[in-house]
Motif scaffolding. Structure first.
Motif, PDB file in Angstrom:
ATOM      1  N   LEU A  56      -1.622  14.653 -81.031  1.00  0.00           N
ATOM      2  CA  LEU A  56      -1.955  13.341 -81.579  1.00  0.00           C
ATOM      3  C   LEU A  56      -3.233  13.440 -82.388  1.00  0.00           C
ATOM      4  CD1 LEU A  56      -1.280  11.054 -78.466  1.00  0.00           C
ATOM      5  CD2 LEU A  56       0.193  11.376 -80.475  1.00  0.00           C
ATOM      6  N   LEU A  57      -3.200  12.845 -83.576  1.00  0.00           N
ATOM      7  CA  LEU A  57      -4.403  12.803 -84.390  1.00  0.00           C
ATOM      8  C   LEU A  57      -5.376  11.774 -83.828  1.00  0.00           C
ATOM      9  CD1 LEU A  57      -2.998  12.952 -88.038  1.00  0.00           C
ATOM     10  CD2 LEU A  57      -4.438  14.663 -86.939  1.00  0.00           C
ATOM     11  N   THR A  58      -6.634  12.149 -83.770  1.00  0.00           N
ATOM     12  CA  THR A  58      -7.673  11.163 -83.451  1.00  0.00           C
ATOM     13  C   THR A  58      -7.902  10.304 -84.695  1.00  0.00           C
ATOM     14  OG1 THR A  58      -9.457  12.602 -84.209  1.00  0.00           O
ATOM     15  CG2 THR A  58      -8.764  12.826 -81.897  1.00  0.00           C
ATOM     16  N   PRO A  59      -8.588   9.180 -84.593  1.00  0.00           N
ATOM     17  CA  PRO A  59      -8.895   8.385 -85.804  1.00  0.00           C
ATOM     18  C   PRO A  59      -9.619   9.217 -86.857  1.00  0.00           C
ATOM     19  CG  PRO A  59      -9.330   7.089 -83.840  1.00  0.00           C
ATOM     20  CD  PRO A  59      -9.005   8.478 -83.357  1.00  0.00           C
ATOM     21  N   GLU A  60     -10.544  10.071 -86.408  1.00  0.00           N
ATOM     22  CA  GLU A  60     -11.251  10.943 -87.360  1.00  0.00           C
ATOM     23  C   GLU A  60     -10.278  11.962 -87.962  1.00  0.00           C
ATOM     24  OE1 GLU A  60     -14.030   9.267 -84.466  1.00  0.00           O
ATOM     25  OE2 GLU A  60     -12.177  10.429 -84.249  1.00  0.00           O
ATOM     26  N   GLY A  61      -9.356  12.443 -87.119  1.00  0.00           N
ATOM     27  CA  GLY A  61      -8.370  13.394 -87.604  1.00  0.00           C
ATOM     28  C   GLY A  61      -7.442  12.792 -88.639  1.00  0.00           C
ATOM     29  N   GLU A  62      -7.052  11.538 -88.436  1.00  0.00           N
ATOM     30  CA  GLU A  62      -6.184  10.850 -89.388  1.00  0.00           C
ATOM     31  C   GLU A  62      -6.855  10.718 -90.738  1.00  0.00           C
ATOM     32  OE1 GLU A  62      -3.060   9.383 -91.136  1.00  0.00           O
ATOM     33  OE2 GLU A  62      -2.974   9.881 -88.987  1.00  0.00           O
ATOM     34  N   ARG A  63      -8.131  10.320 -90.730  1.00  0.00           N
ATOM     35  CA  ARG A  63      -8.856  10.169 -91.999  1.00  0.00           C
ATOM     36  C   ARG A  63      -9.029  11.520 -92.689  1.00  0.00           C
ATOM     37  NH1 ARG A  63     -11.824   6.407 -88.834  1.00  0.00           N
ATOM     38  NH2 ARG A  63     -13.455   7.959 -88.411  1.00  0.00           N
TER      39      ARG A  63
END
Length: 303
Positions: A56-63
């Motif tokens: 799962l991507l973290t919010p930082e990972g998604e950005r």
């Protein structure tokens, strides 16, 4: 920032697993994990939350993922626009070739290309190791035999004729070989085994279409054709070698061609590179130069 690590990160996200990303990138799973960990350490944030079943991507990972995709698109487009249409042929080329093919066959064409294009810098590695064109950033490789990776572009270059040979001293010691049925003990084989060539099992081709497999015990295994040739000349056994590398030894009497009335499988040689819709002009010109040179050589022989 390590751009290769960014590529690894985007591939992990696209594939949804470390294992699949590793297969796609032709890397080990441990290398993929290490690259991602180094990227996260560099950024100071966790990009992916790992669980036993999913990523799962973290919010930082998604950005960061969205920015990474845009960055790759911009860099690829910029590189292609600059290099594909430039009039001056310049810049580096990373080329990897099997040892004997590079040294004895392609060297003179490479040298003449560089004389015509002095602004090109060619980094040439002659090796019989297994190579990963994409992850190593290799512009061009020469494949001997069958190409396994279907994601790569393969352009036929030439064909290598193979011959069965031995030294006169070896035949004097163990006897003459007059028919395929003579290929048995006490005769022994010198084999070339390396990662650069994907060769068929050697057999003699008969006129009626049938073939006889050459099955002899091995006396010596080496990783270069030159080492095999030397061992054969020194009387260590029978060898299957490219015909061109044996010509001088046929003339001097150091080697004898065995069963010349029978053909052996020919081995194709291809230029291999990563599939890209556009490529730097220096790379396209170099590939075309080699292909044209070999086609001209064929035409000269048939005239």
């Amino acid at each position: 920032m390590d751009l290769n690590a960014v590529t690894v990160f985007t591939q992990v996200v696209d594939c949804g697993s470390f294992t699949q990303a590793a297969e796609t990138l032709n890397m080990t799973k441990s290398t993929v994990s290490r690259k991602l960990a180094e990227l996260e350490q560099h950024l100071g944030v966790r990009l992916i939350t790992r669980s036993t079943r999913s990523l799962l991507l973290t919010p930082e990972g998604e950005r960061f993922y969205q920015s990474s995709i845009q960055m790759h698109e911009i860099m690829s487009q910029a590189e292609l626009e600059v290099s594909a249409n430039q009039d001056l042929i310049r810049g580096p080329l990373n080329v990897v070739l099997p040892v004997e093919l590079g040294h004895q066959v392609l060297a003179k064409y490479i040298h003449s290309f560089l004389k015509e294009h002095p602004n090109v810098t060619l980094n040439l590695e002659l090796t019989n190791r297994e190579v990963d064109i994409i992850s190593e950033g290799i512009d061009l490789y020469a494949q001997i035999g069958e190409l396994v990776d279907s994601s790569l572009v393969s352009r036929y270059l030439t064909t290598s004729k193979r011959v069965l040979v031995a030294s006169p001293e070896y035949l004097e010691q163990f006897g003459d070989i007059k028919t395929p049925t003579d290929l048995k003990s006490p005769f022994r084989l010198i084999e070339v085994v390396n990662k650069a060539a994907r060769l068929p099992k050697w057999h003699l081709q008969l006129e009626d279409g049938e073939s006889i497999l050459i099955e002899l015990p091995c006396q010596l295994r080496v990783n270069t054709i030159t080492a095999c040739l030397t061992a054969c000349v020194d009387g260590l056994g029978i060898a299957v070698l490219p015909e061109f590398i044996c010509r001088d030894h046929f003339q001097t009497g150091k080697l004898v061609r065995l069963l010349p009335e029978y053909d052996m499988p020919e081995v194709s040689v291809s230029l291999v590179y990563a599939d890209r819709q556009l490529m730097p002009k220096r790379k396209k010109v170099f590939i075309d130069y080699l292909l044209t040179a070999f086609q001209n050589r064929v035409n000269e022989r048939t005239e």
